[in-house]
Design a protein around this motif. Structure first.
Motif, mmCIF file in Angstrom:
data_model
loop_
_atom_site.group_PDB
_atom_site.id
_atom_site.type_symbol
_atom_site.label_atom_id
_atom_site.label_comp_id
_atom_site.label_asym_id
_atom_site.label_seq_id
_atom_site.Cartn_x
_atom_site.Cartn_y
_atom_site.Cartn_z
ATOM 1 N N SER A 31 0.807 -1.217 0.000
ATOM 2 C CA SER A 31 0.000 0.000 0.000
ATOM 3 C C SER A 31 0.844 1.273 0.000
ATOM 4 N N TYR A 32 2.153 1.126 0.065
ATOM 5 C CA TYR A 32 3.054 2.274 0.128
ATOM 6 C C TYR A 32 3.421 2.755 -1.267
ATOM 7 N N THR A 33 3.663 4.048 -1.382
ATOM 8 C CA THR A 33 4.344 4.573 -2.553
ATOM 9 C C THR A 33 5.816 4.215 -2.427
ATOM 10 N N MET A 34 6.411 3.773 -3.542
ATOM 11 C CA MET A 34 7.827 3.403 -3.571
ATOM 12 C C MET A 34 8.555 4.332 -4.525
ATOM 13 N N GLY A 35 9.848 4.499 -4.276
ATOM 14 C CA GLY A 35 10.576 5.398 -5.166
ATOM 15 C C GLY A 35 12.075 5.219 -5.076
ATOM 16 N N TRP A 36 12.759 6.100 -5.809
ATOM 17 C CA TRP A 36 14.217 6.096 -5.834
ATOM 18 C C TRP A 36 14.726 7.525 -5.633
ATOM 19 N N ILE A 37 15.756 7.615 -4.841
ATOM 20 C CA ILE A 37 16.435 8.866 -4.545
ATOM 21 C C ILE A 37 17.917 8.605 -4.736
ATOM 22 N N ARG A 38 18.656 9.586 -5.255
ATOM 23 C CA ARG A 38 20.083 9.358 -5.465
ATOM 24 C C ARG A 38 20.914 10.476 -4.852
ATOM 25 N N GLN A 39 22.180 10.147 -4.610
ATOM 26 C CA GLN A 39 23.118 11.131 -4.097
ATOM 27 C C GLN A 39 24.443 10.961 -4.810
ATOM 28 N N ALA A 40 24.794 11.971 -5.582
ATOM 29 C CA ALA A 40 26.067 11.971 -6.295
ATOM 30 C C ALA A 40 27.172 12.462 -5.367
ATOM 31 N N SER A 52 3.089 5.111 -7.174
ATOM 32 C CA SER A 52 2.107 4.848 -6.127
ATOM 33 C C SER A 52 1.680 3.384 -6.165
ATOM 34 N N SER A 53 0.973 2.983 -5.123
ATOM 35 C CA SER A 53 0.642 1.565 -4.964
ATOM 36 C C SER A 53 -0.412 1.103 -5.960
ATOM 37 N N SER A 54 -1.541 1.758 -5.973
ATOM 38 C CA SER A 54 -2.609 1.359 -6.883
ATOM 39 C C SER A 54 -3.620 2.491 -6.983
ATOM 40 N N PRO A 55 -3.865 2.993 -8.159
ATOM 41 C CA PRO A 55 -3.203 2.647 -9.423
ATOM 42 C C PRO A 55 -1.742 3.096 -9.432
ATOM 43 N N HIS A 56 -1.014 2.611 -10.397
ATOM 44 C CA HIS A 56 0.419 2.872 -10.451
ATOM 45 C C HIS A 56 0.713 4.202 -11.143
ATOM 46 N N TYR A 57 0.475 5.300 -10.397
ATOM 47 C CA TYR A 57 0.866 6.602 -10.924
ATOM 48 C C TYR A 57 2.372 6.751 -10.756
ATOM 49 N N ALA A 58 3.052 7.156 -11.820
ATOM 50 C CA ALA A 58 4.507 7.295 -11.777
ATOM 51 C C ALA A 58 4.896 8.766 -11.907
ATOM 52 N N TYR A 59 5.943 9.138 -11.194
ATOM 53 C CA TYR A 59 6.497 10.489 -11.220
ATOM 54 C C TYR A 59 7.999 10.359 -11.424
ATOM 55 N N SER A 101 3.034 8.606 1.399
ATOM 56 C CA SER A 101 2.792 9.797 0.593
ATOM 57 C C SER A 101 3.842 9.936 -0.501
ATOM 58 N N SER A 102 3.404 10.082 -1.744
ATOM 59 C CA SER A 102 4.360 10.282 -2.833
ATOM 60 C C SER A 102 5.061 11.627 -2.695
ATOM 61 N N GLN A 103 4.344 12.625 -2.199
ATOM 62 C CA GLN A 103 4.948 13.949 -2.053
ATOM 63 C C GLN A 103 6.066 13.949 -1.014
ATOM 64 N N ARG A 104 5.949 13.111 -0.005
ATOM 65 C CA ARG A 104 7.021 13.029 0.993
ATOM 66 C C ARG A 104 8.276 12.440 0.375
ATOM 67 N N ILE A 105 8.104 11.514 -0.573
ATOM 68 C CA ILE A 105 9.279 10.978 -1.271
ATOM 69 C C ILE A 105 9.888 12.064 -2.156
ATOM 70 N N VAL A 106 9.068 12.805 -2.861
ATOM 71 C CA VAL A 106 9.576 13.884 -3.714
ATOM 72 C C VAL A 106 10.349 14.906 -2.877
ATOM 73 N N ARG A 107 9.886 15.152 -1.657
ATOM 74 C CA ARG A 107 10.557 16.118 -0.769
ATOM 75 C C ARG A 107 11.680 15.471 0.033
ATOM 76 N N LEU A 108 11.947 14.190 -0.198
ATOM 77 C CA LEU A 108 13.007 13.451 0.505
ATOM 78 C C LEU A 108 12.701 13.324 1.987
ATOM 79 N N GLU A 109 11.425 13.282 2.319
ATOM 80 C CA GLU A 109 11.002 13.177 3.718
ATOM 81 C C GLU A 109 10.382 11.808 4.012
#
Length: 123
Positions: A31-40, A52-59, A101-109
Motif C-alpha cells: 500500500s506504500y508509494t515506492m521510489g528512488w532517490i540518489r546522491q552523487a 504509487s501503490s494502486s493505481p500505479h501513478y509514476a512520477y 505519501s508520494s509527495q514526501r518521497i519527492v521532498r526526501l522526507e
C-alpha cells in the motif's frame, strides 16, 4: 516497519543501461508509494522517481524523464528502476524509498530508506 533492500547497481559505460531492484518487506508494504532517490559525490540527495501503490501513478525528475522508467510488482513487493541512456552525471548512490505519501518521497522526507546501491557511469 518496512525494510528495503536494493540490488542491481554497478559500473556501466555512458549510453548503457542498468536495472535496479528494491525488495520490500513488512506489513502492508504493497500500500506504500515506492521510489528512488540518489546522491552523487559531493552533492545533496535528489528525487529520481516514484510510483504509487494502486493505481500505479509514476512520477520522475526532469533530469531522468525519457531515460528512466519506474515500475513495481505488488505481488512480489518489488520496485524497479530501468535506467537507459546513462550519462556520467547519473553516477550516484541510489536509495530505495517508501512512504504512504508520494509527495514526501519527492521532498526526501520519506519514512523508509534502503542502504543504497552504487551506480557508476564511465565516459
Amino acid at each position: 516497519q518496512v525494510q528495503l533492500v536494493e540490488s542491481g547497481g554497478g559500473l556501466v559505460q555512458a549510453g548503457g543501461s542498468l536495472r535496479l531492484s528494491c525488495a520490500a518487506s513488512g506489513r502492508t508494504v504493497s500500500s506504500y508509494t515506492m521510489g528512488w532517490i540518489r546522491q552523487a559525490p559531493g552533492k545533496e540527495r535528489e528525487f529520481v522517481a516514484a510510483i504509487s501503490s494502486s493505481p500505479h501513478y509514476a512520477y520522475s525528475a526532469d533530469s531522468v524523464k525519457g531515460r528512466f522508467i519506474i515500475s513495481r510488482d505488488n505481488a512480489k513487493n518489488t520496485v524497479f528502476l530501468q535506467m537507459n541512456s546513462l550519462k556520467p552525471e547519473d553516477t550516484a548512490v541510489y536509495y530505495c524509498a517508501a512512504d504512504r505519501s508520494s509527495q514526501r518521497i519527492v521532498r526526501l522526507e520519506n519514512d523508509y530508506w534502503g542502504q543504497g546501491t552504487q551506480v557508476t557511469v564511465s565516459s
